[in-house]
Design a protein around this motif. Structure first.
Motif, PDB file in Angstrom:
ATOM      1  N   MET A 166       0.907  -1.290  -0.308  1.00  0.00           N
ATOM      2  CA  MET A 166       0.466  -0.021   0.184  1.00  0.00           C
ATOM      3  C   MET A 166       0.958   0.902  -0.056  1.00  0.00           C
ATOM      4  SD  MET A 166      -2.525   1.599   3.233  1.00  0.00           S
ATOM      5  CE  MET A 166      -1.265   1.270   3.541  1.00  0.00           C
ATOM      6  N   ALA A 167      -0.207   2.230  -0.759  1.00  0.00           N
ATOM      7  CA  ALA A 167       1.342   3.652  -0.600  1.00  0.00           C
ATOM      8  C   ALA A 167       1.481   4.069   0.297  1.00  0.00           C
ATOM      9  CB  ALA A 167       0.918   4.373  -1.895  1.00  0.00           C
ATOM     10  N   LYS A 203      -1.298   5.337 -10.580  1.00  0.00           N
ATOM     11  CA  LYS A 203      -0.700   5.175  -9.630  1.00  0.00           C
ATOM     12  C   LYS A 203      -0.287   3.770  -9.787  1.00  0.00           C
ATOM     13  CE  LYS A 203      -4.591   6.498  -6.318  1.00  0.00           C
ATOM     14  NZ  LYS A 203      -5.129   6.295  -5.062  1.00  0.00           N
ATOM     15  N   PHE A 204       0.940   3.479  -8.954  1.00  0.00           N
ATOM     16  CA  PHE A 204       1.371   2.265  -8.983  1.00  0.00           C
ATOM     17  C   PHE A 204       2.279   1.829  -8.148  1.00  0.00           C
ATOM     18  CE2 PHE A 204       1.463   3.377 -14.199  1.00  0.00           C
ATOM     19  CZ  PHE A 204       1.449   4.849 -14.075  1.00  0.00           C
ATOM     20  N   PRO A 205       2.277   0.698  -7.745  1.00  0.00           N
ATOM     21  CA  PRO A 205       3.117  -0.020  -7.027  1.00  0.00           C
ATOM     22  C   PRO A 205       4.130  -0.164  -7.139  1.00  0.00           C
ATOM     23  CG  PRO A 205       2.013  -1.622  -7.648  1.00  0.00           C
ATOM     24  CD  PRO A 205       2.230  -0.286  -8.826  1.00  0.00           C
ATOM     25  N   GLN A 243      -7.668   2.545  -2.888  1.00  0.00           N
ATOM     26  CA  GLN A 243      -5.793   1.955  -2.484  1.00  0.00           C
ATOM     27  C   GLN A 243      -5.803   0.869  -2.806  1.00  0.00           C
ATOM     28  OE1 GLN A 243      -5.876   3.308   1.516  1.00  0.00           O
ATOM     29  NE2 GLN A 243      -3.820   3.878   1.357  1.00  0.00           N
ATOM     30  N   CYS A 264      -4.517  -1.623  -6.670  1.00  0.00           N
ATOM     31  CA  CYS A 264      -4.233  -1.213  -8.043  1.00  0.00           C
ATOM     32  C   CYS A 264      -4.610  -2.461  -8.980  1.00  0.00           C
ATOM     33  CB  CYS A 264      -2.502  -1.433  -7.405  1.00  0.00           C
ATOM     34  SG  CYS A 264      -1.585  -0.232  -7.045  1.00  0.00           S
ATOM     35  N   LEU A 322      -2.614  -7.802  -3.204  1.00  0.00           N
ATOM     36  CA  LEU A 322      -2.259  -7.311  -1.967  1.00  0.00           C
ATOM     37  C   LEU A 322      -4.008  -7.774  -0.854  1.00  0.00           C
ATOM     38  CD1 LEU A 322      -0.752  -4.115  -2.005  1.00  0.00           C
ATOM     39  CD2 LEU A 322       0.118  -6.120  -1.234  1.00  0.00           C
ATOM     40  N   ILE A 335      -5.620  -6.064   1.738  1.00  0.00           N
ATOM     41  CA  ILE A 335      -5.656  -4.883   2.600  1.00  0.00           C
ATOM     42  C   ILE A 335      -6.958  -4.713   4.413  1.00  0.00           C
ATOM     43  CG2 ILE A 335      -5.827  -2.244   3.139  1.00  0.00           C
ATOM     44  CD1 ILE A 335      -4.709  -1.841   0.080  1.00  0.00           C
ATOM     45  N   THR A 353      -1.297  -3.926   5.353  1.00  0.00           N
ATOM     46  CA  THR A 353      -1.496  -4.298   3.858  1.00  0.00           C
ATOM     47  C   THR A 353      -1.266  -5.675   4.502  1.00  0.00           C
ATOM     48  OG1 THR A 353      -0.441  -2.709   3.067  1.00  0.00           O
ATOM     49  CG2 THR A 353      -1.011  -3.730   1.161  1.00  0.00           C
TER      50      THR A 353
END
Lengths: 159, 743
Positions: free
Chosen positions: A1-2, A148-150, B63, B65, B88, B90, B111
């Protein structure tokens, strides 16, 4: 997660003259403590056909990053008109804001930009050499394209 | 029954964004949906019932992707988990207002990384301790969420192809996983080993990874998408949980079954031929044919709703009252099915537990439902006016901007895997006044509460507010009244109210998940107490039962007129009656040790220490200990003024009117407070703290140049405590005062 979550981006001077600088107000949250700064860049797309006409108007490191919500104003000079193909100065193009951490881009927000002459006669008969003073630049603020890029935020195993 | 498709539930701008998962919160305040555009939306459940409700979409969370395949609420209702194609999972929690446009602020607080590919299904264990996830990487991973661990707790291998569904059984004894390799694997939750592999056909031709299964709430059956019956009829298989063999099939869907969801309640169904009512479960089955069918245990025909969508049904969710079913689909819409009594009367929780108890002699584990401490719709923070941002130019020519800090952290603390997490259990704090923080240095702090470490859960369950002690302890309508016996917290004495013929209640001793013994009583249990030697029960009818720790009744039942509080420790049992009389008994020797009155002290709580000394807390916040030789209550802690700060030893009066500019009187006040503390420590017998305090006191006296008191203390130490006397002399020597004192 960012670790960084961009919550809001506002364009402060819009519409404005082609020559004016770009001013963005960026609000973001830092969710985990980060060792390095994040780097924001503003890129002006000179030509939609060719990436070599992209101009990096400016870049800035943002820091120190505290845990919590933060805001800053990013101001960058307007594009250099000489670097843009003549026939693409007026019309639709784009401006992109990117954010990277440790050279990894994790956030990108793009806006369409519309460049028009304020005087209708000039729009009808486009001058062969663009006259930047008379061009109005308008950023289409309500339709951003966000990606958004992980990325790897930490180098260690633990999160 | 009526069916609706609310048009306010959708993802994305165009309303066609496939919604892959839906789940209703156990408290029925919200429901969540996960969609292919990587967003999760939190919706207001009341919007489904009340047409006037305005606040419908509470939050949009982006959140992830990748497409969000599964969203599931934790049974403790405070958090939910989401699994996505981005590998992931979350875990989300609600936080106080933030700066976004959402009506509610939900933040991903952990996460969970561990899967190597898309996460397809999630299932929480019934107590919310573990989360199981199944993924396209062929693995099932168990996560220990309660322990706040971010890495996999167990990785279960066994499937040779994608894992499409995972489910815990109602007793958390088994975990079942369904794979694309047509295997159904049953795992034991104790050691996470495979118990059985059920190979029977899930023989669909197409690889449809969308498959979910469900256990029925009575734990008797497992319902899952089944094989094809004939060319145009597909079915769901109903397996028996004893041998995991198919008991029956629900046939009728025109395309493969995609989802099975079981209602959390049982229904009383009246048979037309019999006068009896049986308790049956109900499942909702969704298929690729966009039809939802609802079947009860013994139905030969379901309630079927056809062509509800234009695409497959992707997920189904039941409300906890068994009356609403939500279904979502790949066509981006959500359908709501409202059931009135079509399935029968919904059985109450108490009846359901009696039913389960009869079948299995135990009841399924339940989570501690933590009621939301904050209002559901928190206010947003107003954006603050901009302050100066600082900018500098670095050596490499780059600009560096220091952003303006807006607000103190609104989300949970920085993710620190080493933080230990204690779930909030509303505890009556009288027994556990924490005087020192967990990080306190080794300075001994006075812990008056060494008397008792037990969490008195019975009080919380009886009363909704932790500090509200009603005059008569209410008879427990809830199922559990329990008491922790061991300090390690895993041995619990529990009582249950049963509605059976001659037996009104039962008590049992449980260690972790294992029941050590169980005893049935004719009377209804009201209060419990226990220690490492015995267990005592006071019943509504006025009898006290005592059992040895092994479960045998130790003494004949004793008639006790009334009982307001009952506590125990070691061999001692203390009872405070409603007439303000306190009795302490030594159960080993069968003797009454103390009998006294607590007349004007309004008792808030009672505790007994290992030597049988009672301590009471008054409603005004003071603590009293009964001194037997003087037959009086001694006050050992004042209300109000906290003389010592919780972190250490800075004797400072915290009340402002005591602080004077006159340094001398300030010192004097501090000294007298230390003296009181010394006295208490001596009385309570805390030797270490006492020595420490004495030395501190001596130092204070030296600073204050109080010769008289120094003489006094050293004289008394000389006669009572040689060791301490030596140490004090050394301190005095170092200050060159010894001579002055001429000892």
């Amino acid at each position: 997660m960012a670790a960084i979550n961009v919550t809001n981006v506002r364009v402060l001077n819009n519409p404005t003259s082609f020559l004016e600088s770009f001013r963005f107000e960026i609000t973001f949250e830092c969710l985990t403590p980060l060792q390095e700064d994040i780097e924001w860049k503003i890129i002006y797309v000179g030509s939609s056909n060719d990436a070599k006409y992209d101009q990096v108007l400016d870049s800035a490191l943002i820091g120190p990053l505290q845990y919590g919500a933060m805001r800053f104003i990013f101001e960058a000079p307007g594009p250099d008109i000489s670097k843009i193909p003549v026939d693409e100065v007026v019309g639709i193009t784009a401006v992109i804001l990117t954010c990277s951490y440790k050279d990894q881009e994790f956030y990108r927000i793009g806006y369409y930009v519309n460049n028009q002459y304020t005087e209708p006669e000039l729009m009808e008969n486009l001058p062969s050499t663009p006259i930047p003073e008379k061009i109005q630049r308008s950023i289409l603020e309500d339709r951003p394209r966000i990606s958004k890029f992980p990325i790897e935020w930490t180098s260690s195993k633990t999160n | 029954m009526w069916i609706e498709k609310p048009e306010w539930i959708y993802h994305g701008e165009k309303r066609h964004m496939p919604i892959l998962s839906i789940d209703i919160q156990p408290l029925m305040e919200r429901f969540i949906t996960g969609a292919m555009d990587s967003t999760i939306c939190v919706w207001n459940f009341k919007g489904l019932i009340d047409t006037e409700e305005k606040e419908l979409k509470l939050a949009t969370l982006s959140q992830h992707c990748g497409p969000v395949n599964c969203v599931r609420w934790n049974p403790n209702t405070q958090t939910f988990a989401s699994g996505s194609d981005d590998k992931l999972i979350i875990i989300w929690e609600q936080k106080e207002g933030g700066l976004s446009d959402n009506l509610e602020e939900w933040r991903g607080v952990f996460t969970l990384q561990g899967h190597l590919s898309d996460v397809k299904d999630l299932n929480w264990s019934k107590t919310g301790k573990y989360l199981a996830s199944g993924s396209i990487d062929n693995k099932v991973i168990i996560w220990n969420v309660e322990g706040r661990q971010f890495y996999p707790y167990q990785i279960l291998s066994g499937h040779e192809s994608y894992v499409s569904a995972v489910a815990f059984d109602p007793f958390d004894k088994y975990l079942v996983s369904l794979g694309e390799d047509k295997k159904l694997i049953i795992w034991n939750t104790k050691d996470w080993k495979q118990i059985k592999i059920y190979d029977q056909a899930l023989s669909h031709n197409a690889s449809q990874v969308l498959k979910r299964l469900a256990f029925t709430p009575d734990a008797r059956n497992l319902v899952l998408p089944g094989p094809k019956k004939s060319n145009y009829k597909y079915m769901a298989s109903v397996l028996n949980t004893e041998n995991f063999e198919a008991e029956k099939y629900f046939i009728g869907h025109l395309q493969p079954v995609s989802v099975v969801a079981a209602s959390p309640v049982l229904y009383k169904v009246e048979k037309t031929d019999k006068s009896e009512k049986t308790l049956q479960w109900a499942v909702a089955i969704g298929g690729f044919d966009s039809t939802i069918s609802i079947w009860r245990n013994e139905d030969t025909k379901p309630i079927a709703i056809r062509d509800l969508f234009s695409c497959a049904v992707s997920d189904l969710s039941w409300s906890t009252d068994g009356k609403i079913v939500l279904g979502c689909s790949n066509d981006g819409s959500v359908a709501v099915i409202y059931l009135a009594n079509e399935l029968g009367d919904v059985v109450s929780q108490r009846e359901m537990h009696s039913f389960m108890f009869e079948l299995y002699s135990e009841i399924p584990p339940e989570p501690v439902i933590q009621h939301t401490l904050r209002k559901p719709f928190a206010k947003k923070l107003e954006p603050q006016p901009m302050n100066e941002q600082k900018e500098i130019r670095l050596q490499n020519g780059k600009r560096r901007i220091q952003p303006v800090f807006l607000s103190t952290p609104t989300s949970s603390g920085p993710q620190n895997p080493n933080q230990t997490y204690k779930p909030y259990i509303p505890v009556s704090t009288s027994n556990i006044t924490i005087m020192s923080s967990p990080n306190a240095p080794s300075l001994p702090s006075v812990d008056i509460n060494k008397f008792s470490f037990k969490v008195n859960l019975s009080r919380i369950l009886c009363n909704s507010e932790p500090h509200n002690y009603s005059e008569s302890i209410c008879p427990v309508n809830l199922l559990h009244v329990s008491k922790l016996i061991s300090t390690s917290g895993d041995i619990v004495l529990e009582a249950m109210i049963l509605e059976m013929n001659h037996v009104r209640s039962a008590i049992r001793l449980r260690k972790g998940n294992k029941q050590l013994w169980i005893n049935y009583l004719q009377h209804t249990v009201q209060i419990l107490a226990g220690s490492q030697y015995f267990a005592a029960v006071y019943t509504e009818e006025g009898y006290l039962y005592c059992y040895t720790i092994g479960g045998i009744q130790a003494l004949p039942e004793m008639k006790i007129t009334s009982c307001k509080f009952m506590e125990s420790s070691g061999h001692y049992l203390g009872i405070l009656s409603k007439e303000h009389a306190l009795y302490v008994y030594n159960l080993e020797e069968r003797k009454e040790v103390i009998r006294c009155k607590t007349d004007d002290i309004e008792v808030k709580s009672l505790s007994i220490n290992e030597e049988g000394v009672p301590k009471i807390e008054s409603k005004t916040g003071e603590f009293f200990v009964f001194d037997q030789s003087m037959s009086l209550w001694m006050r050992i802690k004042n209300s109000g003024l906290e003389y010592y700060k919780a972190d250490g030893w800075n004797p400072q009066p915290l009340s402002t009117d005591l602080v004077t500019s006159d340094l001398d009187s300030y010192m004097q006040i501090s000294i007298s407070q230390v003296e009181t503390q010394l006295l208490r420590l001596k009385f309570l017998g805390y030797k270490e703290e006492y020595s420490y305090t004495v030395k501190k006191y001596v130092n204070m006296l030296i600073d204050a140049h109080d010769v008289y008191k120094l003489i006094d203390i050293t004289q008394s130490l000389k006669s009572t405590n040689k060791v301490l006397f030596e140490e004090v002399s050394k301190i005095l020597e170092s200050h060159d005062i010894l001579n002055k004192l001429m000892i």
